[in-house]
Design an enzyme around this catalytic site. Structure first.
Site, PDB file in Angstrom:
ATOM      1  N   ALA A 111     -18.422 -15.437  -3.427  1.00  0.00           N
ATOM      2  CA  ALA A 111     -17.445 -16.135  -2.569  1.00  0.00           C
ATOM      3  C   ALA A 111     -17.990 -17.460  -2.041  1.00  0.00           C
ATOM      4  CB  ALA A 111     -17.051 -15.248  -1.397  1.00  0.00           C
ATOM      5  N   THR A 136      -7.793   5.697   4.850  1.00  0.00           N
ATOM      6  CA  THR A 136      -8.572   5.871   3.619  1.00  0.00           C
ATOM      7  C   THR A 136      -8.972   4.522   3.008  1.00  0.00           C
ATOM      8  OG1 THR A 136      -7.304   7.863   3.220  1.00  0.00           O
ATOM      9  CG2 THR A 136      -8.513   6.982   1.351  1.00  0.00           C
ATOM     10  N   VAL A 137      -7.978   3.649   2.812  1.00  0.00           N
ATOM     11  CA  VAL A 137      -8.270   2.371   2.141  1.00  0.00           C
ATOM     12  C   VAL A 137      -9.077   1.460   3.073  1.00  0.00           C
ATOM     13  CG1 VAL A 137      -7.242   0.316   1.075  1.00  0.00           C
ATOM     14  CG2 VAL A 137      -6.211   2.561   0.713  1.00  0.00           C
ATOM     15  N   ASP A 159       8.085   4.712  -4.772  1.00  0.00           N
ATOM     16  CA  ASP A 159       6.808   3.976  -4.774  1.00  0.00           C
ATOM     17  C   ASP A 159       6.668   3.165  -6.076  1.00  0.00           C
ATOM     18  OD1 ASP A 159       3.882   3.645  -3.792  1.00  0.00           O
ATOM     19  OD2 ASP A 159       3.648   4.526  -5.797  1.00  0.00           O
ATOM     20  N   ALA A 178      -8.405  -2.751  14.295  1.00  0.00           N
ATOM     21  CA  ALA A 178      -7.405  -2.179  15.213  1.00  0.00           C
ATOM     22  C   ALA A 178      -6.902  -0.872  14.627  1.00  0.00           C
ATOM     23  CB  ALA A 178      -6.237  -3.140  15.404  1.00  0.00           C
ATOM     24  N   VAL A 210      -0.109  -3.158  -6.110  1.00  0.00           N
ATOM     25  CA  VAL A 210       0.382  -2.645  -7.400  1.00  0.00           C
ATOM     26  C   VAL A 210      -0.779  -2.074  -8.205  1.00  0.00           C
ATOM     27  CG1 VAL A 210       1.619  -3.189  -9.534  1.00  0.00           C
ATOM     28  CG2 VAL A 210       2.212  -4.393  -7.412  1.00  0.00           C
ATOM     29  N   LYS A 252       6.559  -1.137  -6.759  1.00  0.00           N
ATOM     30  CA  LYS A 252       5.557  -1.856  -7.568  1.00  0.00           C
ATOM     31  C   LYS A 252       6.228  -2.588  -8.748  1.00  0.00           C
ATOM     32  CE  LYS A 252       2.209   1.690  -6.259  1.00  0.00           C
ATOM     33  NZ  LYS A 252       1.683   3.017  -6.608  1.00  0.00           N
ATOM     34  N   GLU A 292       1.299  13.855  -1.140  1.00  0.00           N
ATOM     35  CA  GLU A 292       1.415  13.977   0.322  1.00  0.00           C
ATOM     36  C   GLU A 292       2.202  15.245   0.647  1.00  0.00           C
ATOM     37  OE1 GLU A 292       0.581  11.292   2.373  1.00  0.00           O
ATOM     38  OE2 GLU A 292       0.180   9.805   0.812  1.00  0.00           O
ATOM     39  N   GLY A 309      -6.740   5.624  -4.068  1.00  0.00           N
ATOM     40  CA  GLY A 309      -8.076   6.075  -3.660  1.00  0.00           C
ATOM     41  C   GLY A 309      -8.780   5.012  -2.846  1.00  0.00           C
TER      42      GLY A 309
HETATM   43  N1  HSE Z   1       1.029   7.346  -3.834  1.00  0.00           N
HETATM   44  C1  HSE Z   1       0.678   6.394  -4.845  1.00  0.00           C
HETATM   45  C2  HSE Z   1       0.364   7.120  -6.131  1.00  0.00           C
HETATM   46  C3  HSE Z   1      -0.476   5.514  -4.493  1.00  0.00           C
HETATM   47  O1  HSE Z   1       0.464   8.332  -6.214  1.00  0.00           O
HETATM   48  O2  HSE Z   1       0.032   6.441  -7.096  1.00  0.00           O
HETATM   49  C4  HSE Z   1      -0.107   4.452  -3.531  1.00  0.00           C
HETATM   50  O3  HSE Z   1       0.957   3.696  -3.978  1.00  0.00           O
END
Ligand code: HSE
Length: 461
Positions: free
Chosen positions: A40, A20-21, A208, A50, A139, A212, A197, A318
């Site tokens: 830049a 996604t990212v 998570d 890859a 973060v 951060k 997820e 996102g």
């Molecule tokens: N899963 C995280 C969230 C995003 O719900 O904010 C990635 O760290």
């Protein structure tokens, strides 16, 4: 465009993992390439990708980049200046980041888990090799909080940071509050909408957010990254009743990542010196801006001695919001990579030799206020015993609420003191160890009928 910029060869980046990212990064870089180049000073091109799923990767990048299944082919390519690691986790990602550094590549990563656990080793290797490891996307996704902490707020002695840094849990808590849902129902809704997820453990257990918070604590206070010292409590045990009672008392419950500098000798008198690093559900006054951050949005409040409180708000996840942060790092590296490594912004904001090993306080030594909910028999003297225990433990009460704990109980049962009642207490600040002792004593009373609910409270003023 500066004189000569047009003739400068573009920076070449290699992408490890185009999920996604990664695809967001590829698309935004292509779409805004002209403006990005003007900023830049030279072009930034992803020339190699890859991914184990080469067919999907080719479908995303077309002819614009070479697609390979072996990440090491990217690292070994001498034309690649920057490796963008978007694989995630501490396993192969760690090996590939270390190999990229050893190969003299700059690294951009969104991998909070990797940096929170292995950051010390990674930053040391990068310094020794004279390369940069950039991690704005690690973060709060698209919010430029690393840049703000490391550069924009560099004049300040940071006092504390409190952030909604996990969108999944904020979405679940928002649903629980606005629709009166139980945790399990709100989680299913988050999964149905794609916020959570299928295995949501890292999000709902606070891991998570703790990754951060750990990174922010290092940058804010000039200490090494120490995920193993973070106190972590998720939202799985939160009950709809507590969200409702909190609201009646003028508070909202948010999963906050908090890191705070604590100088002893203040209030309470037995508070120790050190740094607090913790993630847990927290009551926050409903009128605070951060209490009104709803859905999957993120927000971080940073309190500095000079600037006061600053609020940083935006999308924490996102494809394109996170790509925004990844590309900001690519631009930073493009601007700085010819600079003397000693003149670059240090990875953790403080010069490597100036990091301090300030103690991270165990949760027993942390100072907060508390929300307590006790289900008690509605009999004479019960409240007096509870408040007596708090007084003996030198814990001061801020507010108190009593509500029927079982709406189904008959009038007769209530009149005879047989029906349970909920007693909700807000306390002033206390050391957590002291609160534990008080809770143990209250729990032992025969008139306390269920496990006592305890949620920490922060005024964030
Ligand atoms: N899963 C995280 C969230 C995003 O719900 O904010 C990635 O760290």
């Amino acid at each position: 465009m500066p004189c000569g910029a047009e003739t400068m060869k573009p920076i070449q980046a290699g992408l490890l993992g185009i999920g996604t990212v990664g695809s967001g990064t590829f698309n935004v870089l292509q779409r805004n390439q002209e403006e990005i180049q003007r900023r830049a000073g030279r072009g930034i091109h992803i020339t190699m990708v890859a991914d184990l799923d080469t067919a999907r990767a080719k479908a995303i990048v077309g002819d614009s980049a070479q697609v390979v299944s072996d990440a090491r082919a990217v690292i070994a390519n001498p034309a690649i200046d920057i490796v963008i690691e978007l694989i995630g986790g501490y396993g192969i990602a760690r090996t590939l980041v270390m190999e990229s550094i050893a190969a003299g590549k700059h690294v951009v990563t969104a991998n909070k888990a990797l940096l929170a656990v292995h950051g010390t080793e990674i930053f040391a290797a990068a310094r020794a090799r004279g390369v940069m490891v950039a991690f704005e996307a690690a973060v709060a996704g698209g919010i430029p909080i690393i840049k703000a902490l490391r550069e924009g707020l560099t004049a300040n002695r940071i006092e504390w940071i409190a952030g909604i840094i996990n969108g999944t849990t904020n979405f679940i808590l928002s649903e629980m509050r606005s629709k009166g849902l139980d945790f399990d129902v709100a989680l299913k809704e988050a999964q149905r909408l794609g916020y959570a997820e299928s295995d949501p453990t890292f999000d709902i257990e606070g891991i998570d957010a703790a990754h951060k918070a750990t990174i922010m604590s290092a940058i804010a206070f000039g200490i090494p990254v120490q995920f193993d010292k973070a106190y972590i409590e998720g939202i799985t045990k939160l009950q709809a009743a507590d969200i409702r009672y909190a609201e009646q008392l003028g508070y909202r419950i948010k999963l906050l990542g908090i890191t705070k500098r604590r100088a002893g000798g203040g209030s309470p008198a037995d508070a120790a010196d050190g740094i607090e690093l913790r993630v847990h559900p927290t009551l926050v006054p409903a009128q605070r801006l951060i209490a009104n951050v709803e859905g999957a949005m993120n927000a971080v409040v940073v309190h500095g001695d000079a600037v006061g409180s600053t609020l940083h708000y935006g999308k924490g996840a996102g494809a394109e919001p996170t790509a925004s942060a990844v590309i900001a790092d690519l631009v930073d590296i493009t601007r700085l990579h010819t600079a003397d490594p000693d003149h670059r912004v240090p990875h953790l904001a403080f010069q490597p030799g100036a990091l301090q090993d300030t103690r991270i306080l165990p949760i027993d030594e942390v100072v907060t206020a508390f929300y307590l909910r006790l289900q008690v028999a509605d009999q004479a003297g019960v409240l007096a015993r509870i408040t007596g225990i708090l007084a003996e433990c030198d814990i001061s009460i801020d507010a108190l609420l009593q509500r029927p704990g079982d709406a189904g109980a008959s009038h007769e049962a209530r009149a005879e003191g047989q029906a349970p009642t909920d007693v909700i207490i807000l306390t002033h600040d206390t050391v957590e160890g002291r609160m534990n002792k008080a809770i143990a004593q209250m729990q032992a009373l025969p008139t306390v009928l269920a496990p006592i609910v305890r949620i920490r409270k922060e005024e964030l003023s």
